[in-house]
Scaffold this motif. Sequence first.
Motif, short mmCIF file in Angstrom:
data_model
loop_
_atom_site.label_atom_id
_atom_site.label_comp_id
_atom_site.label_asym_id
_atom_site.label_seq_id
_atom_site.Cartn_x
_atom_site.Cartn_y
_atom_site.Cartn_z
N LEU A 31 0.82 -1.21 0.00
CA LEU A 31 0.00 0.00 0.00
C LEU A 31 0.86 1.26 0.00
N ARG A 32 1.98 1.22 0.72
CA ARG A 32 2.89 2.38 0.73
C ARG A 32 3.40 2.68 -0.68
N THR A 33 3.77 1.63 -1.40
CA THR A 33 4.25 1.81 -2.77
C THR A 33 3.15 2.35 -3.66
N ARG A 34 1.95 1.81 -3.51
CA ARG A 34 0.83 2.27 -4.35
C ARG A 34 0.47 3.73 -4.04
N ILE A 35 0.54 4.11 -2.77
CA ILE A 35 0.28 5.51 -2.41
C ILE A 35 1.35 6.40 -3.02
N ALA A 36 2.61 5.98 -2.93
CA ALA A 36 3.70 6.78 -3.49
C ALA A 36 3.56 6.94 -4.99
N GLU A 37 3.02 5.93 -5.66
CA GLU A 37 2.84 5.98 -7.11
C GLU A 37 1.62 6.80 -7.53
N GLY A 38 0.79 7.16 -6.57
CA GLY A 38 -0.42 7.90 -6.89
C GLY A 38 -1.60 7.02 -7.24
N TYR A 39 -1.46 5.71 -7.09
CA TYR A 39 -2.57 4.78 -7.33
C TYR A 39 -3.74 5.10 -6.41
N PHE A 40 -3.41 5.38 -5.14
CA PHE A 40 -4.39 5.90 -4.18
C PHE A 40 -4.02 7.36 -3.92
N PRO A 41 -4.71 8.32 -4.52
CA PRO A 41 -4.33 9.72 -4.39
C PRO A 41 -4.73 10.32 -3.05
N VAL A 85 -6.32 8.42 2.47
CA VAL A 85 -4.95 8.86 2.19
C VAL A 85 -4.84 10.31 2.64
N ARG A 86 -3.81 10.59 3.36
CA ARG A 86 -3.67 11.89 4.00
C ARG A 86 -3.42 13.00 2.99
N VAL A 87 -3.99 14.15 3.26
CA VAL A 87 -3.69 15.38 2.52
C VAL A 87 -2.82 16.25 3.43
N LEU A 88 -1.65 16.59 2.95
CA LEU A 88 -0.72 17.36 3.76
C LEU A 88 -1.16 18.81 3.91
N ALA A 89 -0.78 19.41 5.02
CA ALA A 89 -0.86 20.86 5.17
C ALA A 89 0.44 21.46 4.65
N VAL A 90 0.42 22.74 4.30
CA VAL A 90 1.63 23.41 3.84
C VAL A 90 2.73 23.30 4.91
N GLN A 91 2.34 23.36 6.17
CA GLN A 91 3.31 23.25 7.25
C GLN A 91 3.99 21.88 7.25
N ASP A 92 3.25 20.86 6.81
CA ASP A 92 3.85 19.53 6.71
C ASP A 92 4.98 19.52 5.68
N VAL A 93 4.77 20.19 4.57
CA VAL A 93 5.78 20.25 3.52
C VAL A 93 7.05 20.90 4.06
N ASP A 94 6.87 22.00 4.78
CA ASP A 94 8.02 22.67 5.39
C ASP A 94 8.76 21.72 6.34
N ASP A 95 8.01 20.98 7.15
CA ASP A 95 8.63 20.09 8.12
C ASP A 95 9.38 18.94 7.44
N ILE A 96 8.82 18.44 6.35
CA ILE A 96 9.50 17.39 5.59
C ILE A 96 10.86 17.89 5.10
N TYR A 97 10.90 19.13 4.62
CA TYR A 97 12.17 19.65 4.13
C TYR A 97 13.16 19.93 5.26
N ALA A 169 8.06 9.08 0.91
CA ALA A 169 6.70 8.65 0.54
C ALA A 169 5.69 9.72 0.92
N GLU A 170 5.88 10.32 2.10
CA GLU A 170 4.99 11.39 2.53
C GLU A 170 5.12 12.61 1.61
N LEU A 171 6.34 12.90 1.18
CA LEU A 171 6.55 14.02 0.27
C LEU A 171 5.77 13.84 -1.03
N ARG A 172 5.68 12.60 -1.49
CA ARG A 172 4.98 12.37 -2.75
C ARG A 172 3.48 12.64 -2.64
N LEU A 173 2.95 12.65 -1.42
CA LEU A 173 1.55 13.06 -1.27
C LEU A 173 1.36 14.48 -1.75
#
Length: 243
Positions: A31-41, A85-97, A169-173
Motif C-alpha cells: 500500500l505504501r508503494t501504491r500511495i507513493a505511485e499515486g494509485y491511491f491519491p 490517504v492523508r492530505v498534507l498541510a503546507v506546514q507539513d511540507v516545510d517540516d518534511i524539508y 513517501a509522505e513528500l509524494r503526497l
Amino acid sequence: METTGPKGGGLADDRHLLGRTSTAERVADILRTRIAEGYFPPGERLSEEAIGKALGVSRNTLREAFRLLTHERLLVHELNRGVFVRVLAVQDVDDIYRTRHLVERAVVQGLGEPPYPLEGLAAAVEVGEDSAGDRDWRGVSTANIHFHRELVALAGSPRTDELMRSVLAELRLAFHVVADLRALHQPYLVRNREILDALRRGEPTEAERLLADYLDDSRARLVEAYALAVPGGARDGASGPGA
C-alpha cells in the motif's frame, strides 16, 4: 472502490508479493508503494472490502497495515468515515524539508574518503534524464525520489534508509496534487547530475553545498505550488483538499 490502477495494473496483481505468509508489514509495503505511485491519491477513502479482496488478506491484517501507515502519516482515520490517504498541510511540507536538510546533508558531510559507491545515484540520474526526454514527468518525479534515497543509502544505515523511505513517501503526497509536474521536477535534473559529479570528483563539501541550495529551492518551489493546489492549506490530518 476501483482496484485497477491508472496503468491498468490491478491491486490483485500485487498479491504474489505477499508470499506464503501474509503479514501486515507486507501489506503495508504494498500500500505504501501504491500511495507513493499515486494509485491511491491524497484524500481517497480506502475500502477495506475491496483491498482485502484484491490482496486476499483478512480484515484484521488489513487494519493492522492501515495502523502502520497511519503511524507513518500516510493515512488518517476519521471516526465514522473510514481511512483516507492523508492530505498534507503546507506546514507539513516545510517540516518534511527540515527533516531532509538534517538527514541528507548529514549523510554527505559524513562521507569518508572517496571513491564512493555511486552506481545507484548514477542510475537514478540517467533514468530521470531519459524520462524527461520522453516527457514522462511522473517518471522524472520517481527518478528524483530514487536519487535522494540512493544518496541517503551512502550512509550504509538501514535505520536512516527506513526513515527516508517514509519521509519521501509522505513528500509524494504533495507531488500528487500539483498539476505542473514538469515545472516542479525538470529544473532538478541538472542539479542531480551536479551533485553526482561533485561526489565523483571526491568533493563531498561541494556536494553538500549544492544539496543545501537544491533543498532550499525545492522547498520554496513546492510550497508555492502546493499552496495554489490546496487553497488555504489543509488541516493537519485532513482527508481532503480544503477540508
